[in-house]
Design a protein around this motif. Structure first.
Motif, mmCIF file in Angstrom:
data_model
loop_
_atom_site.group_PDB
_atom_site.id
_atom_site.type_symbol
_atom_site.label_atom_id
_atom_site.label_comp_id
_atom_site.label_asym_id
_atom_site.label_seq_id
_atom_site.Cartn_x
_atom_site.Cartn_y
_atom_site.Cartn_z
ATOM 1 N N GLU A 1 0.841 -1.206 0.000
ATOM 2 C CA GLU A 1 0.000 0.000 0.000
ATOM 3 C C GLU A 1 0.871 1.249 0.000
ATOM 4 O OE1 GLU A 1 -3.643 -0.568 1.105
ATOM 5 O OE2 GLU A 1 -4.220 1.525 0.988
ATOM 6 N N ILE A 2 0.486 2.208 -0.825
ATOM 7 C CA ILE A 2 1.103 3.535 -0.815
ATOM 8 C C ILE A 2 -0.007 4.534 -0.613
ATOM 9 C CG2 ILE A 2 2.300 5.273 -2.179
ATOM 10 C CD1 ILE A 2 3.457 3.108 -3.857
ATOM 11 N N GLN A 3 0.123 5.376 0.371
ATOM 12 C CA GLN A 3 -0.858 6.448 0.560
ATOM 13 C C GLN A 3 -0.106 7.740 0.753
ATOM 14 O OE1 GLN A 3 -3.358 5.511 3.881
ATOM 15 N NE2 GLN A 3 -4.697 4.203 2.639
ATOM 16 N N GLY A 4 -0.091 8.554 -0.279
ATOM 17 C CA GLY A 4 0.613 9.823 -0.178
ATOM 18 C C GLY A 4 -0.383 10.953 -0.319
ATOM 19 N N PHE B 1 3.006 17.755 -4.586
ATOM 20 C CA PHE B 1 4.400 17.306 -4.665
ATOM 21 C C PHE B 1 4.702 16.795 -6.073
ATOM 22 C CE2 PHE B 1 3.305 12.744 -3.981
ATOM 23 C CZ PHE B 1 2.051 12.872 -3.407
ATOM 24 N N MET C 1 -5.281 1.531 -7.935
ATOM 25 C CA MET C 1 -4.632 2.792 -7.569
ATOM 26 C C MET C 1 -5.520 3.959 -7.956
ATOM 27 S SD MET C 1 -0.910 4.254 -8.680
ATOM 28 C CE MET C 1 -0.138 3.477 -7.270
ATOM 29 N N ILE D 1 -1.851 9.908 -3.801
ATOM 30 C CA ILE D 1 -1.638 8.602 -4.423
ATOM 31 C C ILE D 1 -2.143 7.563 -3.461
ATOM 32 C CG2 ILE D 1 0.070 6.929 -5.210
ATOM 33 C CD1 ILE D 1 1.962 9.136 -5.741
ATOM 34 N N GLN D 2 -3.019 6.716 -3.905
ATOM 35 C CA GLN D 2 -3.466 5.610 -3.057
ATOM 36 C C GLN D 2 -3.379 4.337 -3.858
ATOM 37 O OE1 GLN D 2 -7.414 6.413 -1.677
ATOM 38 N NE2 GLN D 2 -6.690 7.686 0.016
ATOM 39 N N GLY D 3 -2.374 3.537 -3.573
ATOM 40 C CA GLY D 3 -2.227 2.283 -4.294
ATOM 41 C C GLY D 3 -2.360 1.134 -3.325
#
Lengths: 237, 237, 237, 237, 237, 237
Positions: A197-200, A207, F185, F198-200
């Motif tokens: 999981e990536i949550q930015g 950015f 995503m 970003i939500q992956g």
């Protein structure tokens, strides 16, 4: 700009892991990173959610709550998980489900309970790192009635936060940094280096692609160190 | 009939008291008696309930909840305190209010949070005994802004359970005994030996005046021992 | 110090009992003591709570609520029973269950509904005294389909309040006394003189063992008088 | 087809009115029609709803609930008014507001509480008829602090049900008739013969204009008889 | 006194009907009258309410809600239907059930969803008129699995509001008129001219029998015009 | 493996934008992408949340809900936003706040309401893309009372989903693809090409750094095309 606790940008807070912290759950860990501290437990319950009744295998779900005494000033108990807690417990559940073979656990639900004892930033990522250990310990202590560990757990899971403050990327934000961050990223990865999981999120700023790459690199480094502190799964490199 | 943990009838379980257990609350205690363990904290909040707005002084209120991982099998989180938890937290609040001079604390509310970590009987009485220590520690650590301890706290408070099993009175029941008891009594007393609360309930049986007297005697003895483990208030005998 | 209604310390308020007060419930009683008045009904429902499904016999549960018009000023309707009502209805239920042989009533639930019509202190104890009569009448009117009364009801139940005001023990407090009392005690006993429940609370003051004994004596006397006004159970002395 | 209680089509059930039924509310009436019985009270509270804060005068609101023991089998307590109760209490409130000069009562809210003691059809219309009497009595007993009755109450209010069963119009339906009715109409009128509310519903059948006229005639006749049993307002003909 | 949009007293607002407005429901209509606009859909769900489980046939239920953006200022989303919405959705459901032969649809529930897109008075009556078209379209598009249309739908249904302003009866009130009206009447009728529901309410004033007759005449006229815009049912005159 | 609607991997669904869709909100857009359709509105309310009371400027919040008729089978109305809806409305709010200068709007709250009319995958990203247009239109129509557009809106915002199915990255998933995707995503970016969120998520699989890069590239391309369909902000390149 130095950090409140004088760490360098790519430095984790000191981590402490107390396993078997309470006696009723088969897996229970108090994990601390600096002043943040979370009690993570894993329990098996002999039923599954209604929507799963006709399916094979079991389920894993997570609950996350902050104890009222975990913050200054005291935070109120919530009747139900609020928006933030609901997001966090869904994230914890998804992250762990990605490495468990739930088809093999029979009609059971694994409950992951994460109760924050002290909150100083990074509670959700610390909860994931600790919950995986609690899950590992629970499976280990139930090996008599469950399939072998290596069939149930495909990989380990750890998580960390990264942030952008005044254009500078920092690893493992404490609360003061969290509040000041322009961009806040949570990264969940496996022990073998793949993304879960990536949550930015850039609420206070946006950015660039380059900044994204830098934050990902910091996060990867932190997760490697956390993985090294977790129990080692046989046959996973 | 011997007791599950081989104690004699008038014997307390071994008690362990960890003060300053979490960092955010000015008073925080993990208190354990055998396998029962409760996290008790005391915090000051700078407001009072609406119904007190026009009155002098402050208020003290308590919240009691069991963590899901405190029991086998796991117990569900309650959206709100259920009937039992509601009764218990009202009891904790009343018991502590009987020895605090709330007129002197200004327009503040003292929150007592009791979160059960492990439940093996006697959680409510243990919570009272531990909460008084958390309250003492909170007042002590805030002496810079509060009146002197001896003006705020009139006495110490401790509590214990007593039960009647097959006609035999026993002190400090564990869960197995609690379930089997015909009569269940909770006793809250001050360090100087006066009663704050007596709750004796015979759901499975009724009891005679003589049996009542015997249970009261056992309870008094246990409370004296618990009082000896609590911090000592100056000027109270 | 004389009492608001000029009673002596050990004197009950005048009691009035109207049986068969409403037609839909098999047992229904309006019981009044001075200005306090409660409508108590007992009904049989052909189902049991989920947790009892696999057990033999039935259950008895109680609900207690104050009508908005029972107080000055009007009290608001509660969405759910609040902490106080929840405590009271649990007390009513426990007290009656201690004398009923629920194993013999089949898979049924006895609902005891206590709705306060006028509140002037002592509503919970009056509700218990009246509810037992409603229960007796319900069983009697259903004798065609239930086991004989003497197998179902082991004893009668009555309750009364006692309080300590300026060091003086008083029986059956009215609202003005209730508010002024340093110690408030509720006593539930059987017709044969055994204890079912003792709840003594000193929020504004603590009390000595001697004061406890005096309050118990007053309460016993009051309960004997209330028992004499209830229907007599055959074979219970 | 004869009626269950052998009344003729345009005959009301026997009505009984007990005024001053409870002591805490300034107006309180138990009104019965056959086996239906409702406790209606009127109380003045010294505040107004938020949305009225900036307006002159006061408000009148109604609450309607059925006691669990009012039906066979026992009906469950509702946490909040369900759809039906909500409709009914809005109807009661509207009906009484149409004859009260709320501008003259100051910043107060009149609460009308209607609690059904026995339900055998027609509870909502009986509640309106009884509530008006409770309102009249409340105003009368507060004449020392309120404007004169004749300035506050413009008219009396009474209500009755009419139904169509197998094409035949009937006045004041009992429960068995209510269930069987093809069309159900509730009529609220003033003592001087004007309409306040007409609610005619044909769930099981539709109805013609002629049938509507017949039902209105029956209802008018019933309301005239009910008005005659209510206290008489001076200066209203 | 002229009307805000210069209509004459017995004139409807311009009506627009968009069928097949959304793709997921078998019947979906956006119906507009002046500035009021409602999305009405009809869906079949393969289950029935619990209380119907043992009965033959199916059920029809309606839900009514206003979108937050349908009013100026924005109205808040409600956790549950409030009193007003609850009344309206019960009215919509009853009105449609009166013309559907639910015995013939099997164990299914027809859900009628009415979501107000723009609110300028008369949303409930417009919702009924539109919902009947959505229901018609849903049945038509499911003719492969349902009995023939003429067996399921006995008649068409349309509804309109009428009001009394300063003694003058007006058809199809817009919001400004609705607020100013002394008497507000909603009329639901079949295409063949029979009454389904009459709701006439005089909160700000009462009304005479003559005024009632005048309002009924206006309403009938409006409903005839609305019926002419709805799809025509074979065999109903 | 071809896509259900025969698009190539980096192809968006056809987009349709209907501005001024409802009349009560100053900005309202129905936006559709293939079979997904969302009603997005922006309204200004003259108050701020309590926690902001002492701060300068205003706030922007979003609510997201699916209409029951937006899915097959019909989905139930939720009393409150469930976990998923809560996550989505927080995402919508954060995304728009990142480009609005809330300090300049005074003590007002901008409500963004996103109600899904048809759900076929990608509702949350489409809601963001449409909500920005509604926000733009609302600000434009209120230019008489607000600061100039270019001071309030720093940039445009658009969003799109990307997924990984059998190792293949695809842009703008429809529902069938969404369910089958191993990794899902959501990408939110500004018109000038910077990241907002970003939500992956890999619940069914984990993903490598290379796959992440590929998905980001596809998403960027889609967002550029969506930006081109939105109104153009002066002075933003």
């Amino acid at each position: 700009m130095s950090r409140p606790d004088h760490r360098v940008c790519d430095e984790l807070r000191p981590v402490r892991i107390d396993r078997n912290f309470v006696s009723a759950a088969p897996g229970s860990v108090r994990i601390s990173a600096g002043n943040t501290s979370v009690l993570c437990t894993a329990s098996f319950v002999d039923s599954v959610p209604n929507w799963m009744k006709e399916q094979e295998g079991g389920w894993l779900t997570a609950e996350y709550r902050m104890l009222p005494c975990s913050t200054v000033p005291r935070c109120e108990r919530k009747d139900r998980p609020d928006g933030r807690a609901s997001e966090i417990q869904r994230l914890i559940g998804r992250s762990l489900r990605s490495v468990v073979d739930l088809k093999r656990i029979g009609p059971r639900t694994i409950y992951i309970d994460c109760d924050v004892l002290q909150a100083d930033g990074g509670t959700r990522t610390l909860a994931i790192t600790g919950a995986w250990i609690a899950l590992y310990d629970a499976i280990k202590s139930l090996q008599a009635v469950l399939p072998p560990m290596e069939l149930l757990l495909r990989d380990s899971v750890a998580a960390v936060s990264v942030g952008l403050i005044d254009g500078q990327a920092r690893l493992d934000l404490c609360y003061l940094e969290d509040v000041a961050a322009d961009v806040d990223m949570n990264l969940v990865m496996t022990g073998s280096g793949r993304f879960i999981e990536i949550q930015g999120t850039g609420e206070h700023a946006t950015f660039s692609g380059e900044q994204l790459d830098h934050m990902l690199a910091l996060g990867r480094k932190g997760i490697e160190q956390l993985t090294a502190m977790q129990p080692k799964l046989k046959g996973v490199s």
